[in-house]
Design a protein around this motif. Structure first.
Motif, PDB file in Angstrom:
ATOM      1  N   LEU A 236       0.825  -1.206   0.000  1.00 19.56           N
ATOM      2  CA  LEU A 236       0.000   0.000   0.000  1.00 19.56           C
ATOM      3  C   LEU A 236       0.860   1.258   0.000  1.00 19.56           C
ATOM      4  CD1 LEU A 236      -2.678  -1.119   2.607  1.00 19.56           C
ATOM      5  CD2 LEU A 236      -2.958  -0.974   0.131  1.00 19.56           C
TER       6      LEU A 236
ATOM      7  N   PHE B 244      -8.111   3.617  -1.868  1.00 21.64           N
ATOM      8  CA  PHE B 244      -7.917   2.195  -1.569  1.00 21.64           C
ATOM      9  C   PHE B 244      -9.255   1.509  -1.316  1.00 21.64           C
ATOM     10  CE2 PHE B 244      -3.423   2.958   0.338  1.00 21.64           C
ATOM     11  CZ  PHE B 244      -2.874   3.006  -0.926  1.00 21.64           C
TER      12      PHE B 244
ATOM     13  N   LEU C 129      -4.910  -3.486   5.026  1.00 21.35           N
ATOM     14  CA  LEU C 129      -5.695  -2.270   5.238  1.00 21.35           C
ATOM     15  C   LEU C 129      -6.805  -2.518   6.260  1.00 21.35           C
ATOM     16  CD1 LEU C 129      -5.944   0.673   4.071  1.00 21.35           C
ATOM     17  CD2 LEU C 129      -7.641  -0.254   2.484  1.00 21.35           C
TER      18      LEU C 129
ATOM     19  N   GLU D 132      -6.585   6.771   1.360  1.00 23.29           N
ATOM     20  CA  GLU D 132      -7.381   5.721   2.006  1.00 23.29           C
ATOM     21  C   GLU D 132      -8.708   5.509   1.284  1.00 23.29           C
ATOM     22  OE1 GLU D 132      -9.321   5.595   6.253  1.00 23.29           O
ATOM     23  OE2 GLU D 132      -7.147   5.297   6.394  1.00 23.29           O
TER      24      GLU D 132
END
Length: 193
Positions: A28, A57, A113, A54
């Motif tokens: 990431l 993602f 994540l 974020e």
């Protein structure tokens, strides 16, 4: 016919670029700038559409889960027996849309994540619950009360094959991966006979 605006096209490009960047990097640890550049736009525009890395993602995770869900539903629609339903779920898990190097890397990083982002954790929990539920439903006529435990093992095997694939970094082998999981299913079905 209504005209499609640029926003959905750009959002889709950013999501695709995110998956490719994560896949290329293997983590990431990618920047919004790199994602935006791959998508052919500025990082300011990427921030405008998603707000931050974020959120990009999370959008990529949603997209990946949507593609997977579509594959499973399409495969299940063609299955007529319980055994075919289990096979359909396994084959969809290793389809060419899902079992590609960049998507595999994205999947594994989504697990990371989910360790610290509540929305990612929620999406992962939904995926896991649906996979298990689909497997239990298909396995119950074949295995009775043992269906939940075998469904959990099949789901773990699928995840394990993804993990191993991400570590060996060889060309993906969909048929071998599918066969490994289905071989386990055969062992359980023989045991139940």
């Amino acid at each position: 016919m209504p005209k499609l605006g640029m926003e959905p096209i750009r959002r889709a490009a950013l999501v695709t670029a995110t998956i490719h960047e994560i896949g290329e990097r293997g983590s990431l640890d990618v920047t919004v700038g790199a994602i935006a550049k791959r998508a052919g736009m500025s990082s300011a525009l990427a921030h405008h559409y998603f707000g931050g890395k974020e959120q990009i993602f999370i959008a990529a995770m949603r997209h990946t889960l949507t593609v997977y869900g579509d594959e499973v539903r399409a495969a299940l629609s063609k299955a007529t027996t319980s055994h075919e339903r289990v096979e359909a779920i396994v084959r969809a898990s290793f389809s060419s849309s899902n079992f590609r190097a960049d998507v595999i890397a994205a999947w594994l990083n989504f697990y990371v994540l989910a360790q610290h982002v509540p929305e990612a954790k929620r999406l992962l929990a939904i995926y896991q619950a649906r996979l298990r539920s689909n497997l239990v439903h298909a396995l119950r006529p074949l295995l009775g009360r043992r269906a939940p435990e075998v469904a959990s093992r099949i789901a773990a095997l699928i995840d394990g094959v993804y993990l191993r694939q991400s570590l060996v970094k060889l060309a993906t082998d969909q048929s071998n991966s599918t066969r490994q999981v289905l071989d386990y299913l055969s062992i359980e079905l023989e045991r139940a006979a």
